[in-house]
Design an enzyme around this catalytic site. Sequence first.
Site, mmCIF file in Angstrom:
data_model
loop_
_atom_site.group_PDB
_atom_site.id
_atom_site.type_symbol
_atom_site.label_atom_id
_atom_site.label_comp_id
_atom_site.label_asym_id
_atom_site.label_seq_id
_atom_site.Cartn_x
_atom_site.Cartn_y
_atom_site.Cartn_z
ATOM 1 N N TYR A 37 0.842 -1.196 0.000
ATOM 2 C CA TYR A 37 0.000 0.000 0.000
ATOM 3 C C TYR A 37 0.882 1.253 0.000
ATOM 4 C CZ TYR A 37 -2.953 3.716 1.817
ATOM 5 O OH TYR A 37 -3.594 4.914 1.998
ATOM 6 N N ASP A 38 1.902 1.241 0.861
ATOM 7 C CA ASP A 38 2.803 2.397 0.919
ATOM 8 C C ASP A 38 3.484 2.618 -0.432
ATOM 9 O OD1 ASP A 38 2.204 2.997 3.554
ATOM 10 O OD2 ASP A 38 3.821 1.760 4.372
ATOM 11 N N GLU A 114 10.351 6.975 19.144
ATOM 12 C CA GLU A 114 9.369 6.170 19.878
ATOM 13 C C GLU A 114 8.927 4.987 19.034
ATOM 14 O OE1 GLU A 114 5.970 8.625 20.422
ATOM 15 O OE2 GLU A 114 7.054 10.094 21.636
ATOM 16 N N LYS A 116 6.406 2.873 16.955
ATOM 17 C CA LYS A 116 5.176 3.175 16.228
ATOM 18 C C LYS A 116 4.252 1.988 16.464
ATOM 19 C CE LYS A 116 3.613 3.900 11.454
ATOM 20 N NZ LYS A 116 2.220 3.905 11.828
ATOM 21 N N ASP A 118 1.102 -0.398 16.182
ATOM 22 C CA ASP A 118 0.214 -0.740 15.083
ATOM 23 C C ASP A 118 -1.199 -0.995 15.601
ATOM 24 O OD1 ASP A 118 -0.547 -1.205 12.530
ATOM 25 O OD2 ASP A 118 0.278 -3.228 12.398
ATOM 26 N N ARG A 137 -9.843 8.899 14.681
ATOM 27 C CA ARG A 137 -9.288 9.979 13.876
ATOM 28 C C ARG A 137 -10.267 10.426 12.793
ATOM 29 N NH1 ARG A 137 -3.694 9.014 11.087
ATOM 30 N NH2 ARG A 137 -4.985 7.724 9.750
ATOM 31 N N GLU A 177 -3.087 5.329 20.674
ATOM 32 C CA GLU A 177 -3.389 4.206 19.809
ATOM 33 C C GLU A 177 -4.114 3.133 20.621
ATOM 34 O OE1 GLU A 177 -2.062 5.144 16.923
ATOM 35 O OE2 GLU A 177 -2.070 3.355 15.654
ATOM 36 N N TYR A 229 0.517 8.865 23.235
ATOM 37 C CA TYR A 229 1.818 9.371 22.820
ATOM 38 C C TYR A 229 1.809 10.814 22.321
ATOM 39 C CZ TYR A 229 -0.370 7.699 18.549
ATOM 40 O OH TYR A 229 -1.267 7.459 17.554
ATOM 41 N N LYS A 295 10.375 12.253 16.470
ATOM 42 C CA LYS A 295 9.734 13.554 16.709
ATOM 43 C C LYS A 295 10.737 14.553 17.262
ATOM 44 C CE LYS A 295 5.562 11.153 18.160
ATOM 45 N NZ LYS A 295 4.639 10.825 19.244
ATOM 46 N N LYS A 319 9.292 2.884 8.854
ATOM 47 C CA LYS A 319 8.592 1.598 8.964
ATOM 48 C C LYS A 319 9.515 0.426 8.694
ATOM 49 C CE LYS A 319 4.177 1.419 7.808
ATOM 50 N NZ LYS A 319 2.917 1.622 7.047
ATOM 51 N N CYS A 413 -15.863 -33.455 3.756
ATOM 52 C CA CYS A 413 -15.039 -33.319 4.952
ATOM 53 C C CYS A 413 -13.890 -34.331 4.866
ATOM 54 C CB CYS A 413 -15.898 -33.587 6.179
ATOM 55 S SG CYS A 413 -14.933 -33.728 7.689
ATOM 56 N N CYS A 416 -14.673 -37.197 7.796
ATOM 57 C CA CYS A 416 -15.794 -38.144 7.776
ATOM 58 C C CYS A 416 -16.445 -38.261 6.400
ATOM 59 C CB CYS A 416 -16.832 -37.749 8.818
ATOM 60 S SG CYS A 416 -17.648 -36.193 8.437
ATOM 61 N N CYS A 431 -18.328 -28.821 7.614
ATOM 62 C CA CYS A 431 -18.789 -30.203 7.613
ATOM 63 C C CYS A 431 -20.033 -30.206 8.489
ATOM 64 C CB CYS A 431 -17.719 -31.110 8.214
ATOM 65 S SG CYS A 431 -18.380 -32.698 8.727
ATOM 66 N N CYS A 436 -19.044 -35.915 13.341
ATOM 67 C CA CYS A 436 -17.716 -35.984 12.729
ATOM 68 C C CYS A 436 -16.696 -36.054 13.884
ATOM 69 C CB CYS A 436 -17.487 -34.740 11.887
ATOM 70 S SG CYS A 436 -15.815 -34.590 11.261
HETATM 71 S S1 IVH Z 1 2.600 10.746 16.505
HETATM 72 C C1 IVH Z 1 0.912 14.564 14.621
HETATM 73 N N1 IVH Z 1 3.567 8.620 17.709
HETATM 74 O O1 IVH Z 1 0.996 6.063 13.319
HETATM 75 C C2 IVH Z 1 1.638 13.318 14.951
HETATM 76 N N2 IVH Z 1 1.940 8.321 16.011
HETATM 77 O O2 IVH Z 1 1.847 6.829 10.607
HETATM 78 C C3 IVH Z 1 0.710 12.282 15.415
HETATM 79 N N3 IVH Z 1 1.274 5.981 15.644
HETATM 80 O O3 IVH Z 1 -1.478 8.468 12.737
HETATM 81 C C4 IVH Z 1 1.245 10.923 15.433
HETATM 82 N N4 IVH Z 1 2.564 5.125 17.189
HETATM 83 O O4 IVH Z 1 -1.956 6.580 14.427
HETATM 84 C C5 IVH Z 1 2.724 9.087 16.763
HETATM 85 N N5 IVH Z 1 4.446 6.823 18.890
HETATM 86 C C6 IVH Z 1 3.616 7.291 17.959
HETATM 87 C C7 IVH Z 1 2.784 6.450 17.195
HETATM 88 C C8 IVH Z 1 1.959 7.000 16.211
HETATM 89 C C9 IVH Z 1 1.668 4.865 16.258
HETATM 90 C C10 IVH Z 1 0.299 5.994 14.540
HETATM 91 C C11 IVH Z 1 -0.674 7.139 14.541
HETATM 92 C C12 IVH Z 1 -0.348 7.940 13.328
HETATM 93 C C13 IVH Z 1 0.345 6.940 12.460
HETATM 94 C C14 IVH Z 1 1.342 7.640 11.579
#
Ligand code: IVH
Length: 677
Positions: A37-38, A114, A116, A118, A137, A177, A229, A295, A319, A413, A416, A431, A436
């Site tokens: 997707y990315d 930090e 990320k 999922d 969101r 999250e 976060y 950040k 990522k 199946c 059986c 089944c 069975c």
């Molecule tokens: S900061 C304005 N910190 O990943 C900045 N996002 O790809 C707001 N996410 O939309 C996001 N862990 O849903 C931030 N430690 C983290 C995160 C995090 C997961 C998610 C978040 C964001 C998406 C960005």
Amino acid sequence: MSLDKVEQRMQELRATIVRHDELYHRKAKPEIEDGDYDALKRALSDLEGEYPLFALTDSPTQRVGDDRSDGFQSYVHRERMMSVDNTYSDDEMREFHVRMVRELERDEFALVVEPKIDGLAVSVTYEGGKLVRAVTRGNGVEGDEITANARTIATLPQTLTGTAEAPLPDVIEVRGEIYLTNEEFQRINAEREEDGLDLYKNPRNLAAGTIKQLDAAVVAQRKLEIVLYGRGYTEPVDAWPETQQQFHAWVKAWGLPTVEHQWVAHSAEDVLSAIRELDAVRGGFVYATDGAVVKLDSIALQRTLGATSKAPRWAMAYKFEAERAETQLKAISIQVGRTGVLTPVAELEPVQLAGTTVSRATLHNQSELARKDIRVGDFVAVEKAGEIIPAVIAVNLEKRPPSCQPYVFSETCPVCATPAVQLEGEVAVRCPNRECPVQVRRRVQHFASRACLDIEGLGEAMVDQLVEQGWVKRLPDLYHLDRQNLLTLGKSVGKSTDKLLAAIEASKQAELWRFIHGLGITHVGTAAAKDLARVMGSLQALAEAPMEAYLRDKESVISGIGKTMAEAITGFFAEAYNREIVADLAAAGVEPEAPNAGGGGTLFAGQTFVLTGTLPTLTRNEAAEMIEAAGGKVSGSVSKKTSYVVAGSEAGSKLAKADKLGVTVIDESTLREMLDG
Ligand code: IVH
């Protein structure tokens, strides 16, 4: 490429991305991997850079995916919720740093790295220290109000208290999250597989699917978790700390869960080595981590950089590529679940993947298998993220052996040989033979397991033998086992046979909820089984309860049992086979203990209570048990007949209805006083 072609290609990419956005954000059922997707988004964004003439302002590259769905109230965020730009490359991370140096006109600044997480993004608002709202969101500007569902998250405090070092603003929006642990993900998927429901591919999709359940009772049965976060709107404005590091310290001091680990970096190379360290330790985190978010630490400097239309200029996500390996598919075998669901499983040439040897992977279901056109003999990509079961992602068509034939899903199946059926509205093929052997084995194993009847000596291996010998075909058969027959089983001689028989005999007196759970009704876990036991009082009553016993005017009658479960329960007992099981259990002398048996008081006789909101010290079940032990009834909906509404904090519509109908509202301490007489 001609200009026409470019324009057409961009149009196609936009349409494809919009479709996958919908599948991911709204349906929580993506068809392609995150990385793919990315790559689509990257291709579109590159073309937009090169051919600005064809770049549309509403291109999916210019906005955040929209998660809003039907059935929820919309809420406009007081401060927008942004996404973060992402990359898979070290060089782009270095470029991000160079850009910041240039724009900030300095090269001395701290960055925070930090994990990320999922999951799915949420904004949680506290006013005067009280949790008042949780919103997804959405499209970044407005999202779905999911407050009731968010309140089921045990680790999300209902109230916050500030400290001298970490003063609490009057109003704060904290961003974070919502996620599910791998363990909970596997538990739920295993249950869904047994019930013939679609499996979720990863914890993120399951968390997203769960938070959008209209039935908070279903949400409460799945243990969602949260981590915070980021910051949003505050009152007074600027009531936030000065740095992201301090933010974490404050949020933690208020009692909110925050990221497990963070790194501070002062250069691009520092950032990259922190990312590598994170990659090495993320396997031990409770949440799935699909990358790092880098950040700028100083919030003043973040303001200097500002944001684009969809993402801040002061943050960048890195990522991790999902771990993939290619191997050959040697065979496809079919597994049979407790409810007869046939699940295709890939038997693979063993391959090393994410530190383990993988030789089997799930193929999910027949339609998924057909969609991907996976054939025996194919070379396939297998992927594994964290602790999750490996899955076959794609076929390498270039390596397809010429003799490879499309896979024909078995019409019978494998155990059986009964012709398989596909029920309307279900993806799964089943089944239909209740007898069975595999289904019987799984059903009896579930019944005897710790979470149900907890019968000592009746472990999985023992059940296998009983079923194999043909002595147990239905649950009631357990109560008619023949001692002489059992003695012929090699391993269990004399004493252990008698012990087993005694344990089975004793199970007849087990609590009612254990039998209800043991029947294996879809969606009915331990908590729901306890709720049902309290209200129904016997298996017979449960089996005969009509839909109206659960739902009246679309409102649930039994606290904790919503529409989905009500349909599953009534559907289960609509089948004669299941009603006979209950009758035969009773005939065999099964007398489950009703919750109030024995100590039934009379203090509250004839009075009906409704519980709402969060009580300060008691859970819903505890309060209900206390009321019922005193002879009272607990109902899920307020009517003129309700004697008392017991309200805790954040009570919602039931409280309003009580006010309207003039029903007396009491709190936990009054309830306790009444119980004390
Ligand atoms: S900061 C304005 N910190 O990943 C900045 N996002 O790809 C707001 N996410 O939309 C996001 N862990 O849903 C931030 N430690 C983290 C995160 C995090 C997961 C998610 C978040 C964001 C998406 C960005």
